[in-house]
Design an enzyme around this catalytic site. Structure first.
Site, PDB file in Angstrom:
ATOM      1  N   GLU A 187      -5.869   4.595  13.895  1.00 21.29           N
ATOM      2  CA  GLU A 187      -6.744   3.629  14.399  1.00 21.29           C
ATOM      3  C   GLU A 187      -7.429   4.210  15.687  1.00 21.29           C
ATOM      4  O   GLU A 187      -8.334   3.686  16.050  1.00 21.29           O
ATOM      5  CB  GLU A 187      -6.047   2.361  14.830  1.00 21.29           C
ATOM      6  CG  GLU A 187      -4.895   2.490  15.872  1.00 21.29           C
ATOM      7  CD  GLU A 187      -3.472   2.816  15.576  1.00 21.29           C
ATOM      8  OE1 GLU A 187      -2.681   2.745  16.328  1.00 21.29           O
ATOM      9  OE2 GLU A 187      -3.400   3.104  14.232  1.00 21.29           O
ATOM     10  N   TYR A 237      -0.952   4.270  10.388  1.00 17.55           N
ATOM     11  CA  TYR A 237      -1.436   3.215  11.777  1.00 17.55           C
ATOM     12  C   TYR A 237      -0.174   3.144  12.608  1.00 17.55           C
ATOM     13  O   TYR A 237       0.994   3.156  12.013  1.00 17.55           O
ATOM     14  CB  TYR A 237      -1.685   1.910  11.188  1.00 17.55           C
ATOM     15  CG  TYR A 237      -2.989   1.898  10.519  1.00 17.55           C
ATOM     16  CD1 TYR A 237      -4.252   2.196  11.181  1.00 17.55           C
ATOM     17  CD2 TYR A 237      -3.269   1.690   9.002  1.00 17.55           C
ATOM     18  CE1 TYR A 237      -5.437   2.251  10.560  1.00 17.55           C
ATOM     19  CE2 TYR A 237      -4.256   1.704   8.417  1.00 17.55           C
ATOM     20  CZ  TYR A 237      -5.433   1.979   9.193  1.00 17.55           C
ATOM     21  OH  TYR A 237      -6.879   1.955   8.413  1.00 17.55           O
ATOM     22  N   LYS A 281       1.501   1.809   7.246  1.00 15.78           N
ATOM     23  CA  LYS A 281       1.903   1.003   8.356  1.00 15.78           C
ATOM     24  C   LYS A 281       2.696   1.715   9.317  1.00 15.78           C
ATOM     25  O   LYS A 281       3.279   2.555   8.923  1.00 15.78           O
ATOM     26  CB  LYS A 281       2.342  -0.552   8.065  1.00 15.78           C
ATOM     27  CG  LYS A 281       1.451  -1.324   7.139  1.00 15.78           C
ATOM     28  CD  LYS A 281       0.474  -1.796   8.278  1.00 15.78           C
ATOM     29  CE  LYS A 281       0.637  -2.357   9.586  1.00 15.78           C
ATOM     30  NZ  LYS A 281      -0.483  -2.570  10.465  1.00 15.78           N
ATOM     31  N   ASP A 325      -2.983  -7.215  15.185  1.00 12.21           N
ATOM     32  CA  ASP A 325      -2.275  -5.697  15.290  1.00 12.21           C
ATOM     33  C   ASP A 325      -2.142  -5.277  16.668  1.00 12.21           C
ATOM     34  O   ASP A 325      -1.316  -4.464  16.709  1.00 12.21           O
ATOM     35  CB  ASP A 325      -3.152  -4.910  14.233  1.00 12.21           C
ATOM     36  CG  ASP A 325      -2.477  -5.020  12.932  1.00 12.21           C
ATOM     37  OD1 ASP A 325      -1.245  -5.127  12.713  1.00 12.21           O
ATOM     38  OD2 ASP A 325      -3.413  -4.753  11.804  1.00 12.21           O
ATOM     39  N   ARG A 368       0.708  -1.239  -0.012  1.00 13.86           N
ATOM     40  CA  ARG A 368       0.014   0.033  -0.071  1.00 13.86           C
ATOM     41  C   ARG A 368       0.926   1.242   0.034  1.00 13.86           C
ATOM     42  O   ARG A 368       2.138   1.253   0.132  1.00 13.86           O
ATOM     43  CB  ARG A 368      -0.793  -0.003   1.127  1.00 13.86           C
ATOM     44  CG  ARG A 368      -1.982  -0.892   1.340  1.00 13.86           C
ATOM     45  CD  ARG A 368      -2.746  -1.184   2.420  1.00 13.86           C
ATOM     46  NE  ARG A 368      -1.823  -1.748   3.591  1.00 13.86           N
ATOM     47  CZ  ARG A 368      -2.245  -2.133   4.721  1.00 13.86           C
ATOM     48  NH1 ARG A 368      -3.628  -1.467   5.187  1.00 13.86           N
ATOM     49  NH2 ARG A 368      -1.578  -2.661   5.653  1.00 13.86           N
ATOM     50  N   HIS A 423      -0.702   1.375  16.350  1.00 19.17           N
ATOM     51  CA  HIS A 423      -0.955   0.023  16.965  1.00 19.17           C
ATOM     52  C   HIS A 423       0.125  -0.043  18.131  1.00 19.17           C
ATOM     53  O   HIS A 423       0.933  -1.135  18.107  1.00 19.17           O
ATOM     54  CB  HIS A 423      -1.009  -1.146  16.029  1.00 19.17           C
ATOM     55  CG  HIS A 423      -2.080  -1.127  15.163  1.00 19.17           C
ATOM     56  ND1 HIS A 423      -3.425  -1.256  15.415  1.00 19.17           N
ATOM     57  CD2 HIS A 423      -1.986  -1.052  13.720  1.00 19.17           C
ATOM     58  CE1 HIS A 423      -3.950  -1.200  14.214  1.00 19.17           C
ATOM     59  NE2 HIS A 423      -3.437  -0.921  13.503  1.00 19.17           N
TER      60      HIS A 423
END
Length: 370
Positions: free
Chosen positions: A118, A94, A75, A270, A15, A96
């Protein structure tokens, strides 16, 4: 503002943070965009596409990190990327962090302002930047699980749809949120015998209204969990506590009660995973077996369908990216409490209580830093 888009370097992550169309939108607002060479290759977007949209193409990630004021990724930053962040920089991606102390400490040390997709919220309490990838992961979880059930992958040799004269496979979904409901959509569409467990009567009622008799819903008591796990061919772990470590619903003891060759697809990986024996895997080596049960725990499942995922993600993230670029991060976060919920790290401090609790670190309220 100068916005930077590095190429993703996580294993099999194809991505990209911005599409060429998103680049055009940022330029229309008067901003500049740097894109690392071949950053969009995984979605079929060439450097020429980005240049035509108005981006400046640079040869290395180092040039992006050294120049850009706002870094937009997909990510969580890998160690080499964390080392390049600086105190006057904003990272929007993101993160996490709850199950990842190494990354958390690296981001704290960088001094950068780190806003996590998130935990950005909406007025109704939903998570609009997590939702599109949860939809993708939920739908992918069933096809991944169906593959793992094949004997060649270590599974029981069960076809989820069954055939005339042979009953379908049993799919158990833990959690009826976006991941769970999308998994139920695909699994029921395949003809599987689907059961969803959730603690919320509201969620269970919504699922019942949506799917009718195509699925079964159960309140997630311990007894219901134990019984359903023992019967399941495929288990989808779809539980989520926003920002926090996922609860360990499947203990090692319960794992031993599952059928040999059954499969767990732990979409919650995740956030640390919902099974005691789960550990993050990659698309290069996606599964492993513990106590005869196949575990599929890829931490970036949507990366396998990079084009679909990127287009869906950009549609959700672009308005927030524009707000950060147009207003600057302080004003944008002051004016939008939902975007402010995305702030996880700022000036060397943790600003999400769930993350601080999970990592046993001090918490600082975001408001005090704005």
């Amino acid at each position: 503002m100068l916005v930077g888009v590095p190429r993703e370097i996580k294993n099999h992550e194809c991505r990209v943070g911005l599409t060429p169309a998103s680049v055009r939108e940022l330029l229309a607002h008067g901003h500049e965009v740097l894109v690392e060479c071949d950053a969009g290759g995984g979605i079929g977007a060439t450097d020429e596409d980005y240049a035509h949209a108005g981006a400046k193409i640079v040869a290395t990630a180092g040039e992006v990190f050294s120049q850009a004021e706002l870094i937009i990724k997909v990510k969580e930053p890998q160690p080499a990327e964390c080392a390049q962040l600086r105190p006057d920089q904003v990272l929007f991606t993101y993160l996490h962090l709850a199950p990842d102390p190494e990354q958390a400490h690296a981001l704290l040390a960088s001094g950068a302002t780190c806003i996590a997709y998130e935990t950005v919220s909406a007025a109704d309490g939903s998570l609009p930047l997590l939702a599109p990838m949860s939809e993708v992961a939920g739908r992918m979880s069933v096809q991944a699980g169906a593959h793992c059930l094949e004997k060649a992958a270590g599974g029981r040799g069960v076809l989820l749809s069954g055939v005339p004269g042979v009953e379908p496979g049993k799919v158990l979904i833990l959690g009826g949120g976006i991941v769970g409901s999308n998994a139920a959509l695909v699994a029921s569409g395949m003809g599987a015998d689907v059961t969803v467990l959730d603690r919320s009567p509201v969620v269970l009622r919504r699922l019942s209204e949506r799917f009718g008799t195509r699925i079964k819903t159960l309140h997630a008591s311990q007894e219901a969990l134990e019984t359903a796990l023992a019967a399941a061919d495929l288990v989808i772990g779809a539980v989520l506590i926003p920002g926090a470590t996922a609860p360990k619903l499947i203990t090692r003891k319960l794992l031993g009660r599952m059928k040999p060759g059954a499969v767990i697809v732990d979409v919650a990986i995740d956030q640390g995973g919902c099974c005691d024996t789960s550990r993050a895997t990659t698309h290069a080596d996606p599964s492993f077996i513990v106590d005869g049960v196949v575990h599929y725990c890829v931490a970036n499942m949507p990366g396998a369908v990079a084009r679909t995922s990127t287009l869906a993600l950009n549609a959700a993230t672009l308005p927030f990216a524009l707000a950060l670029a147009d207003k600057g991060w302080r004003r944008a976060l002051r004016e939008d409490p939902h975007l402010r919920n995305g702030l996880n790290v700022c000036a060397g401090k943790l600003t999400r209580p769930e993350v601080a609790q999970a990592l046993n670190l001090a918490f600082t309220a975001a408001d005090s830093l704005l």
